[in-house]
Design an enzyme around this catalytic site. Structure first.
Site, PDB file in Angstrom:
ATOM      1  N   GLU A  93     102.883  41.438 -42.316  1.00  0.00           N
ATOM      2  CA  GLU A  93     103.740  42.005 -43.354  1.00  0.00           C
ATOM      3  C   GLU A  93     104.243  40.826 -44.175  1.00  0.00           C
ATOM      4  OE1 GLU A  93     104.171  45.149 -44.061  1.00  0.00           O
ATOM      5  OE2 GLU A  93     103.217  46.011 -42.280  1.00  0.00           O
ATOM      6  N   ASN A 125      96.340  53.527 -42.844  1.00  0.00           N
ATOM      7  CA  ASN A 125      96.806  52.889 -41.611  1.00  0.00           C
ATOM      8  C   ASN A 125      97.339  53.892 -40.584  1.00  0.00           C
ATOM      9  OD1 ASN A 125      96.715  50.294 -40.497  1.00  0.00           O
ATOM     10  ND2 ASN A 125      98.935  50.031 -40.716  1.00  0.00           N
ATOM     11  N   ALA A 136      97.949  50.785 -51.224  1.00  0.00           N
ATOM     12  CA  ALA A 136      97.729  50.425 -52.619  1.00  0.00           C
ATOM     13  C   ALA A 136      98.870  49.626 -53.239  1.00  0.00           C
ATOM     14  CB  ALA A 136      97.488  51.702 -53.421  1.00  0.00           C
ATOM     15  N   ARG A 137     100.095  49.987 -52.892  1.00  0.00           N
ATOM     16  CA  ARG A 137     101.244  49.402 -53.596  1.00  0.00           C
ATOM     17  C   ARG A 137     101.599  48.006 -53.111  1.00  0.00           C
ATOM     18  NH1 ARG A 137     105.491  53.685 -50.975  1.00  0.00           N
ATOM     19  NH2 ARG A 137     105.412  52.951 -48.813  1.00  0.00           N
ATOM     20  N   ARG A 178     100.787  54.699 -52.130  1.00  0.00           N
ATOM     21  CA  ARG A 178     100.427  54.010 -50.881  1.00  0.00           C
ATOM     22  C   ARG A 178      99.021  54.362 -50.380  1.00  0.00           C
ATOM     23  NH1 ARG A 178     102.874  52.283 -45.715  1.00  0.00           N
ATOM     24  NH2 ARG A 178     102.144  53.518 -43.964  1.00  0.00           N
ATOM     25  N   TYR A 191     109.634  51.054 -35.505  1.00  0.00           N
ATOM     26  CA  TYR A 191     109.121  52.415 -35.311  1.00  0.00           C
ATOM     27  C   TYR A 191     107.693  52.363 -34.777  1.00  0.00           C
ATOM     28  CZ  TYR A 191     106.925  51.684 -39.938  1.00  0.00           C
ATOM     29  OH  TYR A 191     106.217  51.186 -41.000  1.00  0.00           O
ATOM     30  N   HIS A 202      99.407  43.344 -45.137  1.00  0.00           N
ATOM     31  CA  HIS A 202     100.278  44.361 -45.737  1.00  0.00           C
ATOM     32  C   HIS A 202     101.512  43.660 -46.320  1.00  0.00           C
ATOM     33  CE1 HIS A 202      98.779  48.223 -43.777  1.00  0.00           C
ATOM     34  NE2 HIS A 202      98.044  47.310 -43.177  1.00  0.00           N
ATOM     35  N   SER A 203     102.356  44.453 -46.970  1.00  0.00           N
ATOM     36  CA  SER A 203     103.708  44.008 -47.255  1.00  0.00           C
ATOM     37  C   SER A 203     104.613  45.231 -47.198  1.00  0.00           C
ATOM     38  CB  SER A 203     103.795  43.330 -48.623  1.00  0.00           C
ATOM     39  OG  SER A 203     103.786  44.280 -49.682  1.00  0.00           O
TER      40      SER A 203
HETATM   41  O1  PAY Z   1     100.918  48.183 -37.110  1.00  0.00           O
HETATM   42  O2  PAY Z   1     102.608  49.460 -36.864  1.00  0.00           O
HETATM   43  C1  PAY Z   1     101.782  48.914 -37.558  1.00  0.00           C
HETATM   44  C2  PAY Z   1     101.755  49.154 -39.043  1.00  0.00           C
HETATM   45  C3  PAY Z   1     103.079  49.043 -39.715  1.00  0.00           C
HETATM   46  C4  PAY Z   1     103.008  49.295 -41.212  1.00  0.00           C
HETATM   47  C5  PAY Z   1     102.666  50.758 -41.471  1.00  0.00           C
HETATM   48  O3  PAY Z   1     103.553  51.606 -41.416  1.00  0.00           O
HETATM   49  O4  PAY Z   1     101.500  51.053 -41.715  1.00  0.00           O
HETATM   50  C6  PAY Z   1     104.308  48.867 -41.828  1.00  0.00           C
HETATM   51  C7  PAY Z   1     104.567  49.272 -43.265  1.00  0.00           C
HETATM   52  C8  PAY Z   1     103.354  48.969 -44.135  1.00  0.00           C
HETATM   53  O5  PAY Z   1     103.064  47.816 -44.427  1.00  0.00           O
HETATM   54  O6  PAY Z   1     102.702  49.928 -44.519  1.00  0.00           O
HETATM   55  C9  PAY Z   1     105.811  48.600 -43.818  1.00  0.00           C
HETATM   56  C10 PAY Z   1     106.137  48.901 -45.267  1.00  0.00           C
HETATM   57  C11 PAY Z   1     107.419  48.212 -45.714  1.00  0.00           C
HETATM   58  C12 PAY Z   1     106.300  50.400 -45.491  1.00  0.00           C
HETATM   59  O7  PAY Z   1     105.645  50.962 -46.376  1.00  0.00           O
HETATM   60  O8  PAY Z   1     107.082  51.016 -44.779  1.00  0.00           O
HETATM   61 ZN    ZN Z   2     101.172  48.631 -45.508  1.00  0.00          ZN
END
Ligand code: PAY
Ligand code: ZN
Length: 318
Positions: free
Chosen positions: A277, A146, A73-74, A126, A255, A199-200
């Protein structure tokens, strides 16, 4: 503020603005755009998307490109990049080849309950907003969309705690939001050439596998097309925007996380599947609130990435 006429991209659009835009263009371009309302969310909102086709989408004669945004969301810069793509495919067509060659599915806000909540109540929310009516869930609503896809669900980089921002949910696809995306992927699987989930933030283009950092057997193509998209964006970016890094999700972001959309799409057979991103230009939570003066810029440069990604995907699609 800029001089001259105000653009709808001068500020972040709320959910009503986005939904009105989808309805307007569907009304204005009935021969090529169809508005679809996916299932209703926990709070009763439709998950709206457009199908765009210059022939007949249901003929299933062309490869499909599917782009979604706003599952988190954010991450406010993500939905406008999808409405901009709609604008470029319907209202200001400078790449007619992309319309002739593909059918498109464009879903700007996967998580409308969460998105609305970030405008009315909690800017950096989020997750979704669902609860299972248990006391803990009622005090801590929402699932990380996600982490909710059926791909090594809830095994790494996830939480069982409903109060966590990375809560995987009670089971894979517990959320209507992820089920709607799943449905689109499954329905169009045989002709999906490219899937992008916006995403961002971080200026990254991520590809599978995100749960353990291993590479799929399509990794070379994923990398080459990813770099082509990043190059196209760089050629149109502002000089002080960070250059996109392209890579395996674990390597590029640092990660591992299971249950992500990009991995699920690739698992079931989408050859080119990426998480974008988008730029944040700041650290911490501020990265989710890119200064609105850059909304249009990011939309324009991201469109250049989409254009190149689509053309490459079309060439590779058999
Ligand atoms: O494909 O590994 C993946 C997804 C990565 C994203 C996730 O954690 O879902 C990365 C994060 C996101 O866009 O939600 C990055 C941002 C900055 C966050 O919230 O940590
Ligand atoms: Zn995201």
């Amino acid at each position: 503020a800029r001089k001259g006429k105000e653009s709808p991209y001068d500020n972040y659009p709320n959910l009503d603005v986005i939904n009105s835009y989808l309805a307007d263009v569907a009304r204005q371009y009935p021969d090529r755009a169809t508005l679809v309302s996916g299932g209703n969310t926990f709070e009763g909102r439709p998950i709206n998307y457009l199908k765009i086709s210059t022939t007949n989408f249901e003929d299933e004669s062309k490869p499909v490109i599917f782009i979604d945004a706003g599952i988190h969301a954010r991450e406010w810069i993500s939905p406008p990049t999808v409405t901009w793509a709609i604008h470029k495919l319907l209202e200001n067509v400078t790449e007619p080849d992309l319309l002739e060659r593909f059918d498109w599915i464009l879903l700007p806000v996967v998580n409308p309950d969460g998105y609305e909540f970030t405008f009315t109540t909690t800017r950096f929310w989020r997750k979704t907003r669902s609860t299972d009516q248990s006391p803990i869930s009622n005090s801590c609503p929402g699932v990380d969309g996600n982490r909710n896809y059926d791909f090594f669900w809830n095994t790494v980089g996830t939480s069982n705690d409903p109060c966590s921002d990375i809560f995987a949910g009670s089971r894979p696809f517990s959320e209507i939001e992820t089920r709607v995306v799943q449905g689109i992927l499954q329905e169009n699987l045989h002709r999906l050439a490219l899937y992008l989930t916006m995403h961002s933030y971080g200026s990254l283009i991520l590809y599978p596998w995100g749960h353990d950092g291993s590479l799929s057997n399509n990794a070379f193509a994923l990398h080459v097309v990813g770099v082509a998209m990043a190059d196209a964006i760089a050629a149109h970016a502002l000089p002080f925007f960070p250059r996109y890094v392209v890579g395996n999700a674990v390597l590029a972001i640092g990660y591992a996380a299971s249950g992500a959309a990009e991995d699920y799409a690739h698992l079931i057979g989408v050859p080119l599947s990426y998480t974008y991103e988008l730029p944040g230009l700041a650290g911490g939570l501020n990265g989710f609130h890119l200064d609105p003066i850059y909304i249009e810029q990011v939309c324009r440069e991201t469109w250049e990435g989409i254009v190149v990604g689509a053309r490459r995907a079309g060439d590779l699609f058999v």
